[in-house]
Design an enzyme around this catalytic site. Structure first.
Site, PDB file in Angstrom:
ATOM      1  N   LYS A 183      -4.513   9.652   3.641  1.00 25.46           N
ATOM      2  CA  LYS A 183      -5.202   8.699   4.519  1.00 25.46           C
ATOM      3  C   LYS A 183      -6.201   9.413   5.424  1.00 25.46           C
ATOM      4  CE  LYS A 183      -4.964   5.129   4.498  1.00 25.46           C
ATOM      5  NZ  LYS A 183      -5.888   4.190   3.791  1.00 25.46           N
ATOM      6  N   ARG A 241      -7.350   0.387  -6.453  1.00 22.40           N
ATOM      7  CA  ARG A 241      -7.305   1.471  -5.462  1.00 22.40           C
ATOM      8  C   ARG A 241      -7.533   2.785  -6.211  1.00 22.40           C
ATOM      9  NH1 ARG A 241      -4.619   0.652  -0.677  1.00 22.40           N
ATOM     10  NH2 ARG A 241      -6.041   2.295   0.035  1.00 22.40           N
ATOM     11  N   ASP A 294      -1.898  10.756  -1.661  1.00 22.30           N
ATOM     12  CA  ASP A 294      -2.314   9.778  -2.666  1.00 22.30           C
ATOM     13  C   ASP A 294      -2.759  10.439  -3.962  1.00 22.30           C
ATOM     14  OD1 ASP A 294      -2.718   6.739  -1.465  1.00 22.30           O
ATOM     15  OD2 ASP A 294      -2.688   8.293   0.066  1.00 22.30           O
ATOM     16  N   ARG A 300       0.853  -1.179   0.000  1.00 13.31           N
ATOM     17  CA  ARG A 300       0.000   0.000   0.000  1.00 13.31           C
ATOM     18  C   ARG A 300       0.891   1.231   0.000  1.00 13.31           C
ATOM     19  NH1 ARG A 300       2.538   1.764   3.652  1.00 13.31           N
ATOM     20  NH2 ARG A 300       1.053   3.455   3.849  1.00 13.31           N
ATOM     21  N   GLY A 301       0.282   2.381  -0.133  1.00 11.62           N
ATOM     22  CA  GLY A 301       1.035   3.603  -0.358  1.00 11.62           C
ATOM     23  C   GLY A 301       1.063   3.890  -1.847  1.00 11.62           C
ATOM     24  N   ALA A 302       0.672   5.102  -2.229  1.00  8.77           N
ATOM     25  CA  ALA A 302       0.463   5.404  -3.648  1.00  8.77           C
ATOM     26  C   ALA A 302       1.658   5.074  -4.542  1.00  8.77           C
ATOM     27  CB  ALA A 302       0.052   6.872  -3.804  1.00  8.77           C
ATOM     28  N   GLN A 319      -1.822   1.814  10.226  1.00  5.05           N
ATOM     29  CA  GLN A 319      -0.581   1.889   9.445  1.00  5.05           C
ATOM     30  C   GLN A 319       0.517   2.635  10.207  1.00  5.05           C
ATOM     31  OE1 GLN A 319      -3.650   2.700   8.293  1.00  5.05           O
ATOM     32  NE2 GLN A 319      -3.870   2.279   6.108  1.00  5.05           N
TER      33      GLN A 319
END
Length: 358
Positions: free
Chosen positions: A260, A101, A249, A59-61, A208
């Site tokens: 987030k 996503r 993001d 995860r994480g753009a 997270q």
């Protein structure tokens, strides 16, 4: 389990995602089981990569954009048909990845960049197709690490010696190709000889900050204090935070930033307490085609993330759940946006367009 690389592109002893030697496996550090277990999961099909993105294994753009690029390498390696069949198969693979996503613009950006190579190589031999796509995907990964290091230096200039930096969610090496965006600023400040402490919000509902940011910082020898999201106001009121740095993001043309869920609240509290609020993100996160924050698609995730945590239910039967994964912080609350191209200060359509020029 160790990474299957002697020198991973991340440049660290751990990496969110890598393409294995031979280009037949995408290897991810499973972020669902951190910090209790450091386990690398291996995927050999593009559908598996898509599911891993959806389930937050990665995860994480920036990291999911890299993962998608590597997923397309797997798709190319499995398709040996004609140019027309190859193009159709790759288009289907791209769309499967694109819908995983929707908020993170880096995902679509990486897929579109790989798509240009797909069109160039469609009439080459199958082996050549896969090799060209693997080269491009690794270039995306390397460029992201370079961008993180460059934006880290830009942001570090804003970090005073002895500062306490608050961050929300995880915008470190685990969310990128390596080094990190918000945590890249922290790392660059330390590399410049500055003393820096970090306050990490736990980041509900899947933690997270508690599981990932704290893990990275402890592992790398930083002084870090973990707080619940609801403690931010009290820490700022008593003067315990000098600045806030978060990742992103998607950044709209107006300078509005999606990050987030909970980031907007932190920004409001920072304004109320006179604490500067900064965003660090690679230029690939800037979406000049998106006019403002209202136009950013916000992903809504399953109710299970709120009702339970790791199989333990924490809410009563029958309660209703809304679970937006992101919120939007308006540009007026952001002092500056750090990118590898420099600093947009204040964030606005004008400053971002000026940075977009060659």
């Amino acid at each position: 389990m160790m990474l299957p690389h002697r020198h991973p592109i991340s440049g660290a002893s751990y990496s969110a995602v890598e393409l294995s030697p031979g280009d037949r496996e995408v290897v991810m550090l499973d972020q669902c089981v951190l910090p209790g277990e450091e386990r690398y999961a291996r995927f050999t099909r593009v559908g598996e990569v898509a599911e891993a993105i959806e389930k937050l294994v990665v995860r994480g753009a920036p990291a999911i954009g890299i993962a998608a690029a590597y997923g397309l390498v797997l798709a190319a390696a499995s398709e040996g048909g004609s140019a027309e069949v190859f193009a159709g198969s790759m288009s289907a693979a791209a769309e499967r990845l694109r819908c995983t996503r929707p908020t993170a613009v880096n995902l679509a950006w990486a897929i579109d960049r790989m798509g240009r190579i797909v069109r160039e190589v469609a009439r080459l031999a199958p082996v050549e197709r896969a090799l060209r796509l693997a080269d491009e995907a690794r270039a995306i990964h390397r460029e992201d690490v370079q961008a993180c290091r460059a934006m880290g230096k830009v942001g570090a200039a804003r970090v005073p010696d002895g500062a306490t930096v608050l961050t929300h969610c995880n915008a470190g090496a685990l969310a990128t190709g390596g080094y990190g965006t918000a945590l890249g600023v922290v790392r660059a400040a330390r590399d410049a000889g500055k003393r820096v402490r970090v306050v990490a919000c736990e980041t509900r509902p899947v933690l997270q900050g508690a599981r990932l940011t704290a893990w990275e910082l402890v592992r790398d020898g930083f002084e870090v204090t973990l707080i619940t999201d609801s403690m931010v106001a009290q820490f700022m009121r008593r003067g315990g935070v000098d600045l806030v740095v978060v990742g992103a993001d998607r950044i709209a043309r107006s300078g509005d930033v999606a990050n987030k869920i909970g980031t907007y609240g932190v920004a409001c509290l920072a304004e109320a307490h006179g604490v500067p609020f900064y965003v660090a993100a690679p230029w690939s996160t800037v979406d000049l085609g998106c006019p403002d924050g209202d136009a950013i698609p916000i992903e809504h995730r399953g109710e299970g993330e709120v009702l339970s945590f790791r199989g333990v239910r924490v809410a009563p039967e029958g309660v209703r759940v809304d679970n937006p994964a992101f919120d939007v912080t308006p540009a007026r609350l952001i002092k500056a946006i750090f990118t590898e191209r420099g600093e947009a200060s204040p964030p606005s359509e004008q400053t971002l367009r000026e940075m977009s020029r060659p």
